[in-house]
Design a protein around this motif. Structure first.
Motif, PDB file in Angstrom:
ATOM      1  N   PRO A 105     -16.756  14.951 -35.817  1.00 31.35           N
ATOM      2  CA  PRO A 105     -18.135  14.469 -36.006  1.00 31.35           C
ATOM      3  C   PRO A 105     -19.012  15.381 -36.852  1.00 31.35           C
ATOM      4  N   THR A 106     -18.840  16.688 -36.728  1.00 26.19           N
ATOM      5  CA  THR A 106     -19.680  17.620 -37.500  1.00 26.19           C
ATOM      6  C   THR A 106     -19.441  17.461 -38.990  1.00 26.19           C
ATOM      7  N   TYR A 107     -18.173  17.452 -39.382  1.00 27.70           N
ATOM      8  CA  TYR A 107     -17.856  17.343 -40.801  1.00 27.70           C
ATOM      9  C   TYR A 107     -18.123  15.939 -41.335  1.00 27.70           C
ATOM     10  N   ARG A 108     -17.971  14.938 -40.480  1.00 27.99           N
ATOM     11  CA  ARG A 108     -18.259  13.566 -40.911  1.00 27.99           C
ATOM     12  C   ARG A 108     -19.751  13.419 -41.266  1.00 27.99           C
ATOM     13  N   PHE A 151     -23.333  21.839 -51.554  1.00 27.44           N
ATOM     14  CA  PHE A 151     -22.561  22.177 -50.351  1.00 27.44           C
ATOM     15  C   PHE A 151     -23.286  23.236 -49.526  1.00 27.44           C
ATOM     16  N   MET A 152     -23.718  24.334 -50.181  1.00 24.76           N
ATOM     17  CA  MET A 152     -24.343  25.432 -49.444  1.00 24.76           C
ATOM     18  C   MET A 152     -25.737  25.053 -48.949  1.00 24.76           C
ATOM     19  N   GLU A 153     -26.422  24.171 -49.663  1.00 28.55           N
ATOM     20  CA  GLU A 153     -27.735  23.720 -49.204  1.00 28.55           C
ATOM     21  C   GLU A 153     -27.607  22.968 -47.883  1.00 28.55           C
ATOM     22  N   ALA A 154     -26.589  22.120 -47.787  1.00 28.16           N
ATOM     23  CA  ALA A 154     -26.356  21.368 -46.550  1.00 28.16           C
ATOM     24  C   ALA A 154     -25.851  22.288 -45.449  1.00 28.16           C
ATOM     25  N   ARG A 155     -25.011  23.220 -45.795  1.00 32.27           N
ATOM     26  CA  ARG A 155     -24.422  24.145 -44.813  1.00 32.27           C
ATOM     27  C   ARG A 155     -25.494  25.007 -44.146  1.00 32.27           C
ATOM     28  N   LEU A 156     -26.542  25.359 -44.889  1.00 37.09           N
ATOM     29  CA  LEU A 156     -27.591  26.239 -44.366  1.00 37.09           C
ATOM     30  C   LEU A 156     -28.850  25.477 -43.945  1.00 37.09           C
ATOM     31  N   LEU A 157     -28.759  24.159 -43.881  1.00 41.01           N
ATOM     32  CA  LEU A 157     -29.919  23.346 -43.516  1.00 41.01           C
ATOM     33  C   LEU A 157     -30.316  23.583 -42.059  1.00 41.01           C
ATOM     34  N   SER A 158     -31.621  23.781 -41.828  1.00 38.20           N
ATOM     35  CA  SER A 158     -32.145  23.994 -40.480  1.00 38.20           C
ATOM     36  C   SER A 158     -32.747  22.705 -39.934  1.00 38.20           C
ATOM     37  N   ILE A 159     -32.674  22.552 -38.623  1.00 34.89           N
ATOM     38  CA  ILE A 159     -33.235  21.369 -37.975  1.00 34.89           C
ATOM     39  C   ILE A 159     -34.737  21.280 -38.238  1.00 34.89           C
ATOM     40  N   GLU A 160     -35.404  22.440 -38.256  1.00 36.57           N
ATOM     41  CA  GLU A 160     -36.853  22.469 -38.466  1.00 36.57           C
ATOM     42  C   GLU A 160     -37.267  21.913 -39.821  1.00 36.57           C
ATOM     43  N   ASP A 161     -36.329  21.863 -40.773  1.00 32.53           N
ATOM     44  CA  ASP A 161     -36.655  21.386 -42.124  1.00 32.53           C
ATOM     45  C   ASP A 161     -36.445  19.881 -42.301  1.00 32.53           C
ATOM     46  N   GLN A 210     -30.180  12.348 -35.850  1.00 29.84           N
ATOM     47  CA  GLN A 210     -30.828  12.520 -34.548  1.00 29.84           C
ATOM     48  C   GLN A 210     -29.813  12.421 -33.415  1.00 29.84           C
ATOM     49  N   ALA A 211     -28.913  11.453 -33.519  1.00 28.94           N
ATOM     50  CA  ALA A 211     -27.882  11.289 -32.492  1.00 28.94           C
ATOM     51  C   ALA A 211     -26.932  12.485 -32.486  1.00 28.94           C
ATOM     52  N   PHE A 212     -26.607  12.961 -33.684  1.00 27.17           N
ATOM     53  CA  PHE A 212     -25.707  14.106 -33.811  1.00 27.17           C
ATOM     54  C   PHE A 212     -26.324  15.361 -33.195  1.00 27.17           C
ATOM     55  N   LEU A 213     -27.619  15.563 -33.398  1.00 21.99           N
ATOM     56  CA  LEU A 213     -28.296  16.763 -32.884  1.00 21.99           C
ATOM     57  C   LEU A 213     -28.404  16.741 -31.362  1.00 21.99           C
ATOM     58  N   GLY A 214     -28.433  15.560 -30.781  1.00 22.28           N
ATOM     59  CA  GLY A 214     -28.416  15.452 -29.326  1.00 22.28           C
ATOM     60  C   GLY A 214     -29.541  16.191 -28.621  1.00 22.28           C
ATOM     61  N   GLY A 215     -30.721  16.191 -29.201  1.00 24.94           N
ATOM     62  CA  GLY A 215     -31.850  16.844 -28.539  1.00 24.94           C
ATOM     63  C   GLY A 215     -32.133  18.260 -29.021  1.00 24.94           C
ATOM     64  N   ARG A 216     -31.227  18.820 -29.824  1.00 25.87           N
ATOM     65  CA  ARG A 216     -31.497  20.169 -30.364  1.00 25.87           C
ATOM     66  C   ARG A 216     -32.696  20.104 -31.310  1.00 25.87           C
ATOM     67  N   THR A 217     -33.568  21.104 -31.279  1.00 29.90           N
ATOM     68  CA  THR A 217     -34.774  21.103 -32.105  1.00 29.90           C
ATOM     69  C   THR A 217     -34.905  22.331 -32.990  1.00 29.90           C
ATOM     70  N   ALA A 218     -33.947  23.236 -32.918  1.00 29.51           N
ATOM     71  CA  ALA A 218     -34.030  24.460 -33.733  1.00 29.51           C
ATOM     72  C   ALA A 218     -32.632  24.953 -34.082  1.00 29.51           C
ATOM     73  N   GLY A 219     -32.558  25.747 -35.149  1.00 27.54           N
ATOM     74  CA  GLY A 219     -31.285  26.323 -35.579  1.00 27.54           C
ATOM     75  C   GLY A 219     -30.633  25.516 -36.693  1.00 27.54           C
ATOM     76  N   LEU A 220     -29.421  25.893 -37.022  1.00 32.38           N
ATOM     77  CA  LEU A 220     -28.673  25.199 -38.065  1.00 32.38           C
ATOM     78  C   LEU A 220     -28.301  23.785 -37.616  1.00 32.38           C
ATOM     79  N   VAL A 221     -28.382  22.855 -38.535  1.00 34.50           N
ATOM     80  CA  VAL A 221     -27.971  21.482 -38.221  1.00 34.50           C
ATOM     81  C   VAL A 221     -26.475  21.436 -37.966  1.00 34.50           C
ATOM     82  N   PHE A 222     -25.709  22.049 -38.867  1.00 40.00           N
ATOM     83  CA  PHE A 222     -24.244  22.027 -38.770  1.00 40.00           C
ATOM     84  C   PHE A 222     -23.762  23.436 -38.409  1.00 40.00           C
ATOM     85  N   ARG A 223     -23.244  23.578 -37.208  1.00 40.46           N
ATOM     86  CA  ARG A 223     -22.852  24.897 -36.726  1.00 40.46           C
ATOM     87  C   ARG A 223     -21.504  24.846 -36.016  1.00 40.46           C
TER      88      ARG A 223
END
Length: 272
Positions: A117-120, A133-143, A175-188
């Motif tokens: 699911p993360t890579y999808r 690639f690196m822009e998505a890899r370092l994307l933060s939820i806050e952004d 939103q479904a993927f984050l499952g309620g997370r509100t901070a940190g990296l989107v993809f970790r």
């Protein structure tokens, strides 16, 4: 040979360049040092005059752009007053690109068959926003601004920030993927770090080989995104340039591929 040690440390600590880019830039620095090239217009011009005679155009052009970027960094930290690369004659290769075209719709269908699911979701985001690639890899939820269906790209090349739109369904998937997370990296990863770069590339490539019989790479998704916007979306080149975060429209033009390469067919017909 001044500046080499600084640039070496700069590349090793860089967080937005991919591993391949860092490896290539470090190789360019070693070659520059090996040939006793100084950061002066005369020395650099002589160096590139020699490279043109010895290497393929793609190699020379890549090295030209690499040293241009590194020269800009030396100016930024005030180690140089001006970037001497800006006075070196530009390297121009007049060549009709005939790269393989990956229709965006087909690429997205391939991505949606990735089991992890993360890579999808990661590659769905790249294919539908044009992020690097690196822009998505370092994307933060806050952004991510879900209320406005936009996201802020902080880690673009040249320290350029940009805001790009999110599709409604993609926003819901995020939103479904984050499952309620509100901070940190989107993809970790499980440890909370950025996802593994090579593993992500390998998963996309293997899925594409299994589904379509040909490899698909992250950069292909940016090219397909740009081509789709231009041909099917009738978007202006300037709009695509801003979405992709390019500093020059000439770079964006290189991303627009034809649905089919007709030039080769014409040439073949002449030689029949």
């Amino acid at each position: 040979m001044i500046h080499y040690d600084y640039l070496e440390c700069y590349l090793l600590a860089h967080i937005t360049y991919s591993k391949q880019t860092i490896k290539a830039y470090r190789s360019d620095l070693r070659q520059m040092k090996k040939n006793f090239v100084e950061w002066s217009v005369k020395s650099l011009q002589t160096y590139f005059d020699q490279l043109i005679q010895q290497y393929k155009p793609t190699t020379v052009m890549r090295r030209y752009h690499a040293l241009m970027a590194l020269g800009n960094e030396l100016v930024r930290v005030k180690r140089l007053k001006v970037n001497p690369m800006k006075q070196v004659r530009p390297i121009v290769h007049q060549h009709i690109q005939q790269r393989e075209h990956h229709p965006l719709e087909e690429s997205i269908q391939t991505i949606r068959q990735i089991n992890h699911p993360t890579y999808r979701v990661f590659f769905e985001l790249i294919s539908q926003t044009g992020l690097r690639f690196m822009e998505a890899r370092l994307l933060s939820i806050e952004d991510i601004q879900f209320a406005k269906s936009t996201l802020l790209v902080r880690h673009g090349k040249g320290r350029r920030l940009r805001t790009v739109p999110l599709g409604e369904k993609l926003a819901h998937k995020l939103q479904a993927f984050l499952g309620g997370r509100t901070a940190g990296l989107v993809f970790r990863s499980i440890r909370g770090q950025a996802i593994n770069e090579q593993q992500a590339r390998d998963i996309l490539c293997k899925q594409s080989l299994a589904t379509r019989g040909r490899p698909l790479h992250p950069h292909d998704l940016r090219v397909s995104f740009a081509t789709y916007l231009y041909q099917s979306g009738n978007c202006k080149l300037l709009e695509i340039q801003r979405l992709l975060g390019h500093s020059s429209s000439r770079t964006t033009e290189g991303y627009i591929l034809s649905q089919e390469t007709k030039l080769q067919q014409v040439i073949d017909a002449l030689s029949a």
